[in-house]
Motif scaffolding. Structure first.
Motif, PDB file in Angstrom:
ATOM      1  N   LEU A 155      31.709 -12.351  62.898  1.00 14.60           N
ATOM      2  CA  LEU A 155      29.894 -11.590  62.745  1.00 14.60           C
ATOM      3  C   LEU A 155      29.812 -10.523  63.340  1.00 14.60           C
ATOM      4  N   PRO A 156      30.603  -9.456  63.344  1.00 11.66           N
ATOM      5  CA  PRO A 156      30.650  -8.389  64.118  1.00 11.66           C
ATOM      6  C   PRO A 156      29.232  -7.570  63.999  1.00 11.66           C
ATOM      7  N   THR A 157      28.466  -7.791  62.900  1.00 10.82           N
ATOM      8  CA  THR A 157      27.060  -7.251  63.054  1.00 10.82           C
ATOM      9  C   THR A 157      25.760  -8.105  63.465  1.00 10.82           C
ATOM     10  N   ALA A 158      26.252  -9.349  64.101  1.00  9.63           N
ATOM     11  CA  ALA A 158      25.156 -10.200  64.708  1.00  9.63           C
ATOM     12  C   ALA A 158      24.452  -9.250  65.888  1.00  9.63           C
ATOM     13  N   ALA A 159      23.415  -9.787  66.194  1.00  6.99           N
ATOM     14  CA  ALA A 159      22.347  -9.082  67.318  1.00  6.99           C
ATOM     15  C   ALA A 159      23.179  -9.057  68.374  1.00  6.99           C
ATOM     16  N   GLY A 160      24.082  -9.913  68.776  1.00  3.35           N
ATOM     17  CA  GLY A 160      24.497  -9.642  70.115  1.00  3.35           C
ATOM     18  C   GLY A 160      25.789  -8.708  70.213  1.00  3.35           C
ATOM     19  N   ARG A 161      26.449  -8.681  68.997  1.00  8.80           N
ATOM     20  CA  ARG A 161      27.233  -7.599  68.890  1.00  8.80           C
ATOM     21  C   ARG A 161      26.705  -5.955  69.100  1.00  8.80           C
ATOM     22  N   LEU A 162      25.435  -6.059  68.252  1.00 10.21           N
ATOM     23  CA  LEU A 162      24.848  -4.803  68.140  1.00 10.21           C
ATOM     24  C   LEU A 162      24.160  -4.528  69.465  1.00 10.21           C
ATOM     25  N   ARG A 163      23.823  -5.440  70.203  1.00  6.87           N
ATOM     26  CA  ARG A 163      23.198  -5.100  71.699  1.00  6.87           C
ATOM     27  C   ARG A 163      24.294  -4.595  72.432  1.00  6.87           C
TER      28      ARG A 163
END
Length: 325
Positions: free
Chosen positions: A249-257
């Motif tokens: 899930l590389p585009t999940a919110a935590g990764r974007l954060r």
């Protein structure tokens, strides 16, 4: 700027209007078509999984349209755990879209209807995040500590879900600690989170209602965030550099954060092109997400102020994050 203490400003008018049908569905569930077959628990779970995929791609407008029906259907299947997950997803989305009061109410409902403590802890984690985003650090800390104590697992017997839920709460305790200048508590909390992550050994979803993850990579991302907030940008970037890429899930919110944390660190070091590059990538990957991030707005403002040159590229970013310039 070293990292925001809170995103307290509420949603703008357009965002509030977008989520109006969801708020209405929470207050007064949509009418059931008497000629239609009622949804089954399996169908509700399938829709929940589908919307979790949309959450990973930050398709908020689409989710706001679909969520009222899911709220209606989940209320009618008689499965408390499933209902809690749907309410938890709703609370996560309202928090993501900066509607703090409504998010808190629906998350409290998700905790109340949950049929076990691990399911309840998923909603609690979002409730803690809601308080952190508003800068309510003591309230966030107290709630996270209460529930970390309440669900503390036995390492020899705990399921992956139990361990992930517990470890995630310790990450929130750590992030509050660094924001609130509780250095010792921050280090202790990170130690707890690392122990849980090591026990699991890989990245996993912590619940069915969000794209929130936990594992060794998530813990290192939290360490990088803490360094950026503490004004140690070189350390933040060193941690990011040595951490394996997140392929789950590389585009999940935590990764974007995490990418915002890197942009923040680059800005602190005066590496404007690197900071802008991270922000532009985020704008391309998740425009609906970055628009709701006060953190992104603060970074763009800092770059503009310190660089003293407003390029067309910077104007586009400022418009994207709704920063007046």
């Amino acid at each position: 700027m070293q990292g925001e203490m809170g995103d307290a400003p509420s949603a703008d008018e357009a965002t509030v209007d977008l989520w109006g049908p969801v708020r209405h569905a929470l207050a007064s569930p949509p009418a059931v078509d008497p000629d239609a077959e009622p949804a089954t628990a399996s169908e509700v779970r399938a829709e929940l999984r589908r919307m979790q995929g949309e959450m990973a791609s930050h398709s908020y407008a689409s989710m706001a349209t679909a969520l009222p029906a899911l709220l209606r259907d989940s209320a009618g299947v008689g499965d408390r755990g499933l209902r809690s997950h749907v309410l938890g997803m709703t609370g996560w989305l309202l928090t993501q879209n900066r509607q703090w009061g409504d998010a808190a109410l629906v998350l409290d409902r998700a905790v109340d209807v949950a049929d076990d403590e691990t399911t309840a802890a998923a909603a609690v984690a979002t409730r803690v995040w809601c308080e952190v985003r508003q800068g309510h650090l003591e309230a966030a800390r107290a709630l996270a500590i209460e529930w970390a104590d309440r669900i503390e697992p036995r390492f020899s017997r705990a399921t992956t879900g139990q361990m992930a839920a517990w470890g995630r709460l310790w990450l929130y305790i750590a992030t509050v600690g660094v924001r609130d200048n509780r250095g010792g508590e921050h280090e202790d909390a990170m130690g707890m989170a690392r122990a849980a992550a090591a026990r699991i050994g890989r990245e996993v979803l912590t619940e069915a209602s969000t794209t929130r993850q936990f594992g060794p990579i998530t813990v290192e991302h939290a360490a990088a965030e803490s360094a950026a907030i503490a004004g140690q940008p070189a350390l933040a970037l060193a941690i990011a550099e040595r951490t394996p890429p997140a392929t789950f899930l590389p585009t999940a919110a935590g990764r974007l954060r995490h990418r915002l944390d890197k942009a923040n660190a680059h800005t602190q070091l005066g590496r404007w092109d690197d900071a802008v590059g991270e922000l532009r990538t985020l704008g391309q990957i998740a425009p609906e997400w970055i628009t709701q991030q006060q953190y992104a707005r603060d970074i763009v403002s800092d770059v503009i102020t310190r660089r003293r040159t407003l390029t067309d590229e910077m104007r586009d970013l400022a418009d994207l994050v709704k920063l007046e310039h």
